[in-house]
Design an enzyme around this catalytic site. Sequence first.
Site, PDB file in Angstrom:
ATOM      1  N   VAL A 147      28.629 -24.769   2.293  1.00 38.27           N
ATOM      2  CA  VAL A 147      29.949 -24.237   2.649  1.00 38.27           C
ATOM      3  C   VAL A 147      30.176 -24.283   4.167  1.00 38.27           C
ATOM      4  O   VAL A 147      29.319 -23.832   4.941  1.00 38.27           O
ATOM      5  CB  VAL A 147      30.094 -22.786   2.129  1.00 38.27           C
ATOM      6  N   ARG A 174      37.711 -20.069  -3.421  1.00 34.26           N
ATOM      7  CA  ARG A 174      36.609 -20.222  -4.368  1.00 34.26           C
ATOM      8  C   ARG A 174      35.711 -21.354  -3.913  1.00 34.26           C
ATOM      9  O   ARG A 174      36.207 -22.406  -3.481  1.00 34.26           O
ATOM     10  CB  ARG A 174      37.141 -20.543  -5.771  1.00 34.26           C
ATOM     11  N   HIS A 193      39.136 -24.836   8.615  1.00 31.84           N
ATOM     12  CA  HIS A 193      38.415 -23.571   8.801  1.00 31.84           C
ATOM     13  C   HIS A 193      38.793 -22.970  10.157  1.00 31.84           C
ATOM     14  O   HIS A 193      38.823 -23.682  11.166  1.00 31.84           O
ATOM     15  CB  HIS A 193      36.901 -23.830   8.739  1.00 31.84           C
ATOM     16  N   GLU A 238      45.719 -25.477  13.640  1.00 28.85           N
ATOM     17  CA  GLU A 238      45.478 -26.061  12.309  1.00 28.85           C
ATOM     18  C   GLU A 238      46.660 -26.916  11.870  1.00 28.85           C
ATOM     19  O   GLU A 238      46.480 -28.015  11.334  1.00 28.85           O
ATOM     20  CB  GLU A 238      45.257 -24.953  11.268  1.00 28.85           C
ATOM     21  N   ASN A 267      49.542 -24.143   5.905  1.00 35.07           N
ATOM     22  CA  ASN A 267      49.023 -25.502   6.141  1.00 35.07           C
ATOM     23  C   ASN A 267      49.676 -26.509   5.207  1.00 35.07           C
ATOM     24  O   ASN A 267      49.897 -27.662   5.593  1.00 35.07           O
ATOM     25  CB  ASN A 267      47.503 -25.525   5.990  1.00 35.07           C
TER      26      ASN A 267
END
Length: 189
Positions: free
Chosen positions: A137, A84, A102, A167, A9
């Site tokens: 999240v 993270r 995502h 994406e 990405n």
Amino acid sequence: MLASGRGSNLGALIAASDEGGYEVVAVGSDKPDAAALQRAVRAGIPTFVVAWSDYSDRQSFSMAVADALEAAGAAWVVLAGFMRVLSSEAVDRFAGRMVNVHPSLLPAFRGSRAVQQALDAGVAHTGATVHLVTTDVDAGPILAQEAVPILPGDDVSSLHARIQQVEHRILPGVMADLVSGRLPAGSRG
Ligand code: GRF
């Protein structure tokens, strides 16, 4: 930008940056050996590492990440495969200016195994979503998303590759729209 993995990405963002009217000013990672960092170095983009093991808890780690992003002069923050979860205080420092990509059609299949979850569920379509990061999240306001078909014989690798093609198109598009002010007020979907 923050990444823990391959950085495909990042490659897409760099490739579309001139046309998109934005600049990738820094790439940070929790993993010193992330391929994304090597990709940034090859492109002449400054990098930084904030290693999880150097901090005693999520809050101090997250504040170090936020400090590094601010020091780099990041107006917007893109998370692409950053593995993270940042503390709510760190997210709040970039409220409305932090974006995540995502590999599912959110709100379906939140979390780190989204592609496997879609295969396990037996759905006909999954997808890719770009959304604002909030303290929940994978649950912030959606800026863009697109469906991807699941084909007979797909495994995680083949399906994730098809999702990533999407994406690589919608993430740079969203960033171009954000920096130009067309989002989030607009109706991209
Ligand atoms: C992307 O598929 C993203 O949706 C997920 O992690 C992957 C990162 O890929 N959160 P890359 O490092 O950009 O190649």
